[in-house]
Design a protein around this motif. Structure first.
Motif, PDB file in Angstrom:
ATOM      1  N   ALA A  45       0.863  -1.182   0.000  1.00  0.00           N
ATOM      2  CA  ALA A  45       0.000   0.000   0.000  1.00  0.00           C
ATOM      3  C   ALA A  45       0.898   1.229   0.000  1.00  0.00           C
ATOM      4  CB  ALA A  45      -0.909  -0.013   1.218  1.00  0.00           C
ATOM      5  N   PRO A  46       0.629   2.202  -0.876  1.00  0.00           N
ATOM      6  CA  PRO A  46       1.489   3.395  -0.962  1.00  0.00           C
ATOM      7  C   PRO A  46       1.691   4.109   0.374  1.00  0.00           C
ATOM      8  CG  PRO A  46      -0.053   3.363  -2.790  1.00  0.00           C
ATOM      9  CD  PRO A  46      -0.434   2.236  -1.867  1.00  0.00           C
ATOM     10  N   GLU A  47       0.693   4.091   1.246  1.00  0.00           N
ATOM     11  CA  GLU A  47       0.845   4.777   2.540  1.00  0.00           C
ATOM     12  C   GLU A  47       1.852   4.091   3.459  1.00  0.00           C
ATOM     13  OE1 GLU A  47      -2.925   2.220   2.826  1.00  0.00           O
ATOM     14  OE2 GLU A  47      -2.110   3.629   1.374  1.00  0.00           O
ATOM     15  N   ASN A  48       2.256   2.854   3.134  1.00  0.00           N
ATOM     16  CA  ASN A  48       3.249   2.130   3.932  1.00  0.00           C
ATOM     17  C   ASN A  48       4.650   2.214   3.347  1.00  0.00           C
ATOM     18  OD1 ASN A  48       1.317   1.246   5.777  1.00  0.00           O
ATOM     19  ND2 ASN A  48       0.834  -0.541   4.544  1.00  0.00           N
ATOM     20  N   VAL A  49       4.787   2.933   2.235  1.00  0.00           N
ATOM     21  CA  VAL A  49       6.061   2.967   1.524  1.00  0.00           C
ATOM     22  C   VAL A  49       6.663   4.364   1.578  1.00  0.00           C
ATOM     23  CG1 VAL A  49       7.141   2.594  -0.723  1.00  0.00           C
ATOM     24  CG2 VAL A  49       5.260   1.129  -0.005  1.00  0.00           C
ATOM     25  N   ARG A  50       7.983   4.418   1.765  1.00  0.00           N
ATOM     26  CA  ARG A  50       8.709   5.686   1.783  1.00  0.00           C
ATOM     27  C   ARG A  50      10.027   5.498   1.043  1.00  0.00           C
ATOM     28  NH1 ARG A  50      12.982   4.964   4.955  1.00  0.00           N
ATOM     29  NH2 ARG A  50      12.847   3.542   6.716  1.00  0.00           N
ATOM     30  N   PRO A  51      10.625   6.591   0.580  1.00  0.00           N
ATOM     31  CA  PRO A  51      11.936   6.478  -0.069  1.00  0.00           C
ATOM     32  C   PRO A  51      12.986   5.980   0.918  1.00  0.00           C
ATOM     33  CG  PRO A  51      10.940   8.620  -0.509  1.00  0.00           C
ATOM     34  CD  PRO A  51      10.096   7.954   0.545  1.00  0.00           C
ATOM     35  N   ALA A  52      13.919   5.205   0.418  1.00  0.00           N
ATOM     36  CA  ALA A  52      15.017   4.712   1.250  1.00  0.00           C
ATOM     37  C   ALA A  52      15.951   5.864   1.604  1.00  0.00           C
ATOM     38  CB  ALA A  52      15.786   3.624   0.506  1.00  0.00           C
ATOM     39  N   THR A  53      16.480   5.823   2.811  1.00  0.00           N
ATOM     40  CA  THR A  53      17.460   6.821   3.244  1.00  0.00           C
ATOM     41  C   THR A  53      18.803   6.507   2.566  1.00  0.00           C
ATOM     42  OG1 THR A  53      18.226   5.508   5.120  1.00  0.00           O
ATOM     43  CG2 THR A  53      16.342   6.990   5.512  1.00  0.00           C
ATOM     44  N   PRO A  54      19.743   7.440   2.586  1.00  0.00           N
ATOM     45  CA  PRO A  54      21.075   7.144   2.032  1.00  0.00           C
ATOM     46  C   PRO A  54      21.714   5.905   2.672  1.00  0.00           C
ATOM     47  CG  PRO A  54      20.844   9.501   2.328  1.00  0.00           C
ATOM     48  CD  PRO A  54      19.628   8.854   2.968  1.00  0.00           C
ATOM     49  N   ALA A  55      21.560   5.734   3.977  1.00  0.00           N
ATOM     50  CA  ALA A  55      22.129   4.562   4.654  1.00  0.00           C
ATOM     51  C   ALA A  55      21.462   3.277   4.173  1.00  0.00           C
ATOM     52  CB  ALA A  55      21.989   4.705   6.168  1.00  0.00           C
ATOM     53  N   GLU A  56      20.139   3.298   3.975  1.00  0.00           N
ATOM     54  CA  GLU A  56      19.421   2.115   3.495  1.00  0.00           C
ATOM     55  C   GLU A  56      19.809   1.795   2.051  1.00  0.00           C
ATOM     56  OE1 GLU A  56      15.362   2.445   6.183  1.00  0.00           O
ATOM     57  OE2 GLU A  56      15.600   3.745   4.426  1.00  0.00           O
ATOM     58  N   ARG A  57      20.022   2.831   1.234  1.00  0.00           N
ATOM     59  CA  ARG A  57      20.460   2.603  -0.150  1.00  0.00           C
ATOM     60  C   ARG A  57      21.849   1.974  -0.173  1.00  0.00           C
ATOM     61  NH1 ARG A  57      18.127   7.774  -0.914  1.00  0.00           N
ATOM     62  NH2 ARG A  57      20.195   8.706  -1.046  1.00  0.00           N
ATOM     63  N   LEU A  58      22.751   2.472   0.678  1.00  0.00           N
ATOM     64  CA  LEU A  58      24.098   1.929   0.755  1.00  0.00           C
ATOM     65  C   LEU A  58      24.067   0.476   1.222  1.00  0.00           C
ATOM     66  CD1 LEU A  58      27.153   2.334   0.556  1.00  0.00           C
ATOM     67  CD2 LEU A  58      27.095   3.177   2.905  1.00  0.00           C
ATOM     68  N   SER A  59      23.302   0.202   2.251  1.00  0.00           N
ATOM     69  CA  SER A  59      23.192  -1.160   2.782  1.00  0.00           C
ATOM     70  C   SER A  59      22.633  -2.114   1.727  1.00  0.00           C
ATOM     71  CB  SER A  59      22.299  -1.160   4.025  1.00  0.00           C
ATOM     72  OG  SER A  59      22.151  -2.453   4.525  1.00  0.00           O
ATOM     73  N   SER A  60      21.631  -1.671   0.985  1.00  0.00           N
ATOM     74  CA  SER A  60      21.041  -2.498  -0.069  1.00  0.00           C
ATOM     75  C   SER A  60      22.039  -2.757  -1.185  1.00  0.00           C
ATOM     76  CB  SER A  60      19.801  -1.825  -0.640  1.00  0.00           C
ATOM     77  OG  SER A  60      18.801  -1.775   0.334  1.00  0.00           O
ATOM     78  N   GLY A  61      22.804  -1.734  -1.533  1.00  0.00           N
ATOM     79  CA  GLY A  61      23.824  -1.903  -2.567  1.00  0.00           C
ATOM     80  C   GLY A  61      24.887  -2.899  -2.147  1.00  0.00           C
ATOM     81  N   THR A  62      25.278  -2.839  -0.895  1.00  0.00           N
ATOM     82  CA  THR A  62      26.269  -3.780  -0.366  1.00  0.00           C
ATOM     83  C   THR A  62      25.705  -5.199  -0.364  1.00  0.00           C
ATOM     84  OG1 THR A  62      27.243  -2.055   1.001  1.00  0.00           O
ATOM     85  CG2 THR A  62      27.718  -4.332   1.631  1.00  0.00           C
ATOM     86  N   ALA A  63      24.450  -5.351   0.048  1.00  0.00           N
ATOM     87  CA  ALA A  63      23.813  -6.670   0.058  1.00  0.00           C
ATOM     88  C   ALA A  63      23.748  -7.243  -1.354  1.00  0.00           C
ATOM     89  CB  ALA A  63      22.416  -6.574   0.664  1.00  0.00           C
ATOM     90  N   ARG A  64      23.418  -6.399  -2.332  1.00  0.00           N
ATOM     91  CA  ARG A  64      23.345  -6.865  -3.722  1.00  0.00           C
ATOM     92  C   ARG A  64      24.730  -7.285  -4.215  1.00  0.00           C
ATOM     93  NH1 ARG A  64      19.818  -6.459  -8.197  1.00  0.00           N
ATOM     94  NH2 ARG A  64      20.973  -6.533 -10.142  1.00  0.00           N
ATOM     95  N   ALA A  65      25.754  -6.484  -3.927  1.00  0.00           N
ATOM     96  CA  ALA A  65      27.113  -6.829  -4.351  1.00  0.00           C
ATOM     97  C   ALA A  65      27.566  -8.142  -3.724  1.00  0.00           C
ATOM     98  CB  ALA A  65      28.080  -5.709  -3.994  1.00  0.00           C
ATOM     99  N   ASN A  66      27.252  -8.337  -2.453  1.00  0.00           N
ATOM    100  CA  ASN A  66      27.615  -9.589  -1.779  1.00  0.00           C
ATOM    101  C   ASN A  66      26.883 -10.781  -2.397  1.00  0.00           C
ATOM    102  OD1 ASN A  66      29.392  -8.322  -0.038  1.00  0.00           O
ATOM    103  ND2 ASN A  66      27.892  -8.111   1.606  1.00  0.00           N
ATOM    104  N   ALA A  67      25.593 -10.609  -2.681  1.00  0.00           N
ATOM    105  CA  ALA A  67      24.820 -11.690  -3.295  1.00  0.00           C
ATOM    106  C   ALA A  67      25.384 -12.031  -4.680  1.00  0.00           C
ATOM    107  CB  ALA A  67      23.351 -11.297  -3.389  1.00  0.00           C
ATOM    108  N   ARG A  68      25.737 -11.013  -5.443  1.00  0.00           N
ATOM    109  CA  ARG A  68      26.306 -11.251  -6.772  1.00  0.00           C
ATOM    110  C   ARG A  68      27.627 -12.005  -6.655  1.00  0.00           C
ATOM    111  NH1 ARG A  68      25.582  -6.611 -11.151  1.00  0.00           N
ATOM    112  NH2 ARG A  68      23.999  -7.889 -12.120  1.00  0.00           N
ATOM    113  N   SER A  69      28.427 -11.658  -5.663  1.00  0.00           N
ATOM    114  CA  SER A  69      29.730 -12.328  -5.519  1.00  0.00           C
ATOM    115  C   SER A  69      29.549 -13.805  -5.154  1.00  0.00           C
ATOM    116  CB  SER A  69      30.589 -11.620  -4.473  1.00  0.00           C
ATOM    117  OG  SER A  69      30.108 -11.855  -3.176  1.00  0.00           O
TER     118      SER A  69
END
Length: 74
Positions: A45-69
């Motif tokens: 539901a759109p009311e439960n969704v918000r943009p990711a913070t810079p820290a959350e974006r960084l953490s997600s990017g790291t998780a994706r890089a680790n999964a790819r590796s």
């Protein structure tokens, strides 16, 4: 009405314990999000969704890089 984010924008779904996903589009009254490391999309539901913070974006990017590796990400 909440403005739609651009496709691929990282969003946080508070109804799913702050799960981060990429905005994929609209499905009826819900927004479709896809896990950052791949997997099945979910609807939020759109009311439960918000943009990711810079820290959350960084953490997600790291998780994706680790999964790819490990050969897990698409």
């Amino acid at each position: 009405m909440t403005a739609l984010p651009e496709i691929g924008t990282l969003m946080v779904d508070a109804s799913r314990r702050d799960r981060v996903g990429e905005f994929r589009g609209v499905a009826g009254p819900y927004w479709s999000l896809r896990p950052v490391c791949g997997g099945q999309e979910w609807e939020a539901a759109p009311e439960n969704v918000r943009p990711a913070t810079p820290a959350e974006r960084l953490s997600s990017g790291t998780a994706r890089a680790n999964a790819r590796s490990r050969g897990e990400a698409l």
